[in-house]
Structures are given as structure tokens and as C-alpha cells.
Scaffold this motif. Structure first.
Motif, PDB file in Angstrom:
ATOM      1  N   GLY A  92       0.814  -1.205   0.000  1.00  0.00           N
ATOM      2  CA  GLY A  92       0.000   0.000   0.000  1.00  0.00           C
ATOM      3  C   GLY A  92       0.847   1.255   0.000  1.00  0.00           C
ATOM      4  O   GLY A  92       0.555   2.223  -0.715  1.00  0.00           O
ATOM      5  N   ILE A  93       1.909   1.249   0.800  1.00  0.00           N
ATOM      6  CA  ILE A  93       2.808   2.397   0.863  1.00  0.00           C
ATOM      7  C   ILE A  93       3.485   2.621  -0.480  1.00  0.00           C
ATOM      8  O   ILE A  93       3.584   3.755  -0.975  1.00  0.00           O
ATOM      9  N   LEU A  94       3.938   1.544  -1.111  1.00  0.00           N
ATOM     10  CA  LEU A  94       4.608   1.659  -2.402  1.00  0.00           C
ATOM     11  C   LEU A  94       3.664   2.167  -3.486  1.00  0.00           C
ATOM     12  O   LEU A  94       4.042   2.998  -4.318  1.00  0.00           O
ATOM     13  N   VAL A  95       2.434   1.665  -3.469  1.00  0.00           N
ATOM     14  CA  VAL A  95       1.464   2.104  -4.475  1.00  0.00           C
ATOM     15  C   VAL A  95       1.154   3.585  -4.313  1.00  0.00           C
ATOM     16  O   VAL A  95       1.131   4.346  -5.292  1.00  0.00           O
ATOM     17  N   ARG A  96       0.934   4.015  -3.074  1.00  0.00           N
ATOM     18  CA  ARG A  96       0.645   5.440  -2.838  1.00  0.00           C
ATOM     19  C   ARG A  96       1.822   6.303  -3.261  1.00  0.00           C
ATOM     20  O   ARG A  96       1.634   7.366  -3.865  1.00  0.00           O
ATOM     21  N   ALA A  97       3.032   5.860  -2.956  1.00  0.00           N
ATOM     22  CA  ALA A  97       4.220   6.629  -3.326  1.00  0.00           C
ATOM     23  C   ALA A  97       4.384   6.687  -4.841  1.00  0.00           C
ATOM     24  O   ALA A  97       4.768   7.728  -5.400  1.00  0.00           O
ATOM     25  N   LEU A  98       4.096   5.566  -5.509  1.00  0.00           N
ATOM     26  CA  LEU A  98       4.183   5.518  -6.970  1.00  0.00           C
ATOM     27  C   LEU A  98       3.211   6.494  -7.600  1.00  0.00           C
ATOM     28  O   LEU A  98       3.575   7.249  -8.517  1.00  0.00           O
ATOM     29  N   MET A  99       1.970   6.502  -7.104  1.00  0.00           N
ATOM     30  CA  MET A  99       0.956   7.397  -7.665  1.00  0.00           C
ATOM     31  C   MET A  99       1.300   8.861  -7.394  1.00  0.00           C
ATOM     32  O   MET A  99       1.115   9.727  -8.250  1.00  0.00           O
ATOM     33  N   LEU A 244      -4.429   9.067 -13.020  1.00  0.00           N
ATOM     34  CA  LEU A 244      -4.043   7.860 -12.291  1.00  0.00           C
ATOM     35  C   LEU A 244      -4.715   6.620 -12.875  1.00  0.00           C
ATOM     36  O   LEU A 244      -4.092   5.561 -12.983  1.00  0.00           O
ATOM     37  N   ALA A 245      -5.983   6.766 -13.251  1.00  0.00           N
ATOM     38  CA  ALA A 245      -6.699   5.628 -13.845  1.00  0.00           C
ATOM     39  C   ALA A 245      -6.045   5.210 -15.162  1.00  0.00           C
ATOM     40  O   ALA A 245      -5.878   4.009 -15.437  1.00  0.00           O
ATOM     41  N   ASP A 246      -5.673   6.196 -15.981  1.00  0.00           N
ATOM     42  CA  ASP A 246      -5.015   5.894 -17.257  1.00  0.00           C
ATOM     43  C   ASP A 246      -3.649   5.251 -17.027  1.00  0.00           C
ATOM     44  O   ASP A 246      -3.266   4.320 -17.750  1.00  0.00           O
ATOM     45  N   TYR A 247      -2.935   5.746 -16.028  1.00  0.00           N
ATOM     46  CA  TYR A 247      -1.611   5.199 -15.712  1.00  0.00           C
ATOM     47  C   TYR A 247      -1.725   3.747 -15.234  1.00  0.00           C
ATOM     48  O   TYR A 247      -0.960   2.877 -15.657  1.00  0.00           O
ATOM     49  N   GLN A 248      -2.686   3.493 -14.363  1.00  0.00           N
ATOM     50  CA  GLN A 248      -2.894   2.125 -13.877  1.00  0.00           C
ATOM     51  C   GLN A 248      -3.276   1.187 -15.025  1.00  0.00           C
ATOM     52  O   GLN A 248      -2.814   0.047 -15.088  1.00  0.00           O
ATOM     53  N   LYS A 249      -4.122   1.678 -15.932  1.00  0.00           N
ATOM     54  CA  LYS A 249      -4.521   0.878 -17.087  1.00  0.00           C
ATOM     55  C   LYS A 249      -3.315   0.573 -17.966  1.00  0.00           C
ATOM     56  O   LYS A 249      -3.134  -0.557 -18.450  1.00  0.00           O
ATOM     57  N   LEU A 251      -0.118   0.430 -17.058  1.00  0.00           N
ATOM     58  CA  LEU A 251       0.752  -0.541 -16.394  1.00  0.00           C
ATOM     59  C   LEU A 251       0.183  -1.949 -16.482  1.00  0.00           C
ATOM     60  O   LEU A 251       0.914  -2.921 -16.704  1.00  0.00           O
ATOM     61  N   ARG A 252      -1.124  -2.059 -16.327  1.00  0.00           N
ATOM     62  CA  ARG A 252      -1.755  -3.380 -16.378  1.00  0.00           C
ATOM     63  C   ARG A 252      -1.671  -3.981 -17.781  1.00  0.00           C
ATOM     64  O   ARG A 252      -1.448  -5.185 -17.944  1.00  0.00           O
ATOM     65  N   GLU A 253      -1.846  -3.138 -18.790  1.00  0.00           N
ATOM     66  CA  GLU A 253      -1.777  -3.622 -20.164  1.00  0.00           C
ATOM     67  C   GLU A 253      -0.378  -4.110 -20.521  1.00  0.00           C
ATOM     68  O   GLU A 253      -0.204  -5.027 -21.336  1.00  0.00           O
TER      69      GLU A 253
END
Length: 258
Positions: A92-99, A244-249, A251-253
Motif C-alpha cells: 500500500g505504501i509503495l502504491v501510494r508513493a508511486l501514484m 491515475l486511472a489511465d496510468y494504472q490501465k 501498467l496493467r496492459e
């Protein structure tokens, strides 16, 4: 004399190194750097950097170190459920820091805010809002009786609403609901409002989950869009979330998922 000079030099070197620690707990150092980072985090959340805050942070870090050492001594850190919680917290900490870092590198610009504002304003330029009044009763017969009286003399609407409407929010005001978009109302009510013109009374009562409504549209006007400065914070937050939503998409792709 030479030995005294060398000892003094050694002490001078040792003092800065010792000063880097805010405290030690059972020989375990709490560094000044970690304390500063803790304070910085609190300041970013609205706290004020004061000597009192720093002392509170120091005592909190000492307490945590005491408890952590006790937990490790008892083998709690090796328990499977605790290891799972630790790993989830780390993730969770890493994800928040990444975003946070992504938004720092890709901030929302004034041009993007203006473009989004213009787009939404254009989309809503054809929308209307209505000044509506209504009378709410429990059964259809009562609604039809009241509607017949209003059709004979529309000036009675307000008095009949005050005497008969079951809507506590508008009855005292003669059934007045004020200005609103039809989207504020439940669908059957909204559909009827959309179908009426300025000064028009619905031909028949409308049923919703609340009862039977007699609906009168007193006036209409185009939706007044707020100025940019008034909605800027909401637009900026919306655009940040979209980034953030576009970035997550993205990374997932790019990820290999099996």
C-alpha cells in the motif's frame, strides 16, 4: 600534550556522528533523519513544525521501537498473518508513493483544466432547469380531485398544497420545490417535468414511490454554469484521478498476467 590533542580531535569527530541519532532504545538507534522525515510527513498533512511536535514525535518513535523490539523478541513478526499484514502495508505504501510520484511528474496543467471546463460547459449548454411546485397525496382519487379543482382555478394551487400535500419540505411553501434540474427527481417525476413547458400543469397525477403528485412547471431557464474559479478544485481532482486511472490501465496492459 600530543595525546590530549588527539583525544580532543577524536571527540570532535565523534560528536557529529552521535548527534545524528535522536535517541537509542536498547542500543537500537532512532536517527535524526527518520525523525525529520516523520515530522515532514505530519507537516504535509497540516501539522506545524514546532519543538513540541518534534518532542511528541520523538516519544512516539521511542514507544514504537520499544513495542517493535518486544514483538520481535516474542516472535510475533514471524506469524503468517502478521507477515501478510506487513506485506500488504508495504504494498500500500509503495502504491501510494508511486501514484504521488507520477502526479508530481505529470501535474494537471491550467490548459487541461480550461479544456475540461469548456467541454463540460458545452455538454451542459442545452440543459434546462425548472421551477417546479407539486402536491403530494397518498392515493390517486385524492390527487384527481385536487387536480380538478386546480384546473378550474389555478390560483388555488398554493393553498391546496399547504392544506393537502404530504411533502413536509415543500407543503408550507405552497408546494414550491425551487429551481432544479430534472435529474434531481425520481424518474416518473423527472419525465413529466421534462415534458412540460413554462406555466404548464401536468394533465394527470404522476405516481412515484412516494405517492401521487400534481405537478406544475412555473418557469424554465438554461442551466447556469458556474465560473471556472468556483469549480477549479473539483476539476483538478477529477483530472488527477483520470490521470491515475489511465496510468494504472497502462501498467496493467504492459504486465504479463497468466
Amino acid at each position: 600534550m600530543k595525546r590530549i590533542v588527539m583525544l580532543a580531535a577524536a571527540c570532535a569527530v565523534a560528536v557529529p556522528a552521535f548527534a545524528q541519532n535522536a535517541a537509542t532504545v536498547n542500543g537500537k538507534a532512532i536517527t535524526q533523519q527518520s525523525l525529520d522525515q516523520f515530522v515532514k510527513l505530519l507537516v504535509s498533512q497540516g501539522a506545524t513544525d514546532t519543538p513540541q511536535l518534534r518532542e511528541q514525535v520523538k516519544q512516539e518513535m521511542i514507544n514504537r521501537q520499544i513495542f517493535v523490539q518486544a514483538a520481535e523478541k516474542d516472535g510475533i513478526a514471524k506469524q503468517p498473518d502478521v507477515q501478510t499484514e506487513i506485506e500488504l502495508a508495504r504494498q500500500g505504501i509503495l502504491v501510494r508513493a508511486l501514484m504521488a510520484e507520477y502526479l508530481q511528474k505529470h501535474p494537471v496543467t491550467d490548459q487541461q483544466v480550461q479544456a475540461e471546463y469548456d467541454k463540460i460547459k458545452q455538454q451542459q449548454s442545452s440543459q434546462m432547469e425548472y421551477k417546479v411546485r407539486h402536491i403530494l397525496v397518498e392515493d390517486e382519487k385524492a390527487a384527481n380531485d385536487l387536480l380538478a379543482q386546480i384546473k378550474r382555478d389555478k390560483s388555488k394551487f398554493a393553498d391546496l398544497a399547504k392544506k393537502n400535500s404530504k411533502d413536509p419540505g415543500s407543503a408550507a411553501n405552497g408546494g414550491d420545490l425551487g429551481w432544479a434540474s430534472p435529474t434531481n427527481y425520481v424518474k416518473p417525476f423527472a419525465d413529466t417535468v421534462n415534458s412540460l413547458k413554462k406555466g404548464q400543469l401536468a394533465d394527470k397525477p404522476v405516481q412515484t414511490q412516494f405517492g401521487w403528485h400534481i405537478i406544475d412547471v412555473e418557469d424554465t431557464r438554461p442551466v447556469e454554469f458556474p465560473p471556472l474559479d468556483q469549480v477549479r478544485p473539483q476539476l483538478e481532482e477529477m483530472l488527477r484521478q483520470q490521470k491515475l486511472a489511465d496510468y494504472q490501465k497502462e501498467l496493467r496492459e504492459k504486465a504479463t498476467i497468466k
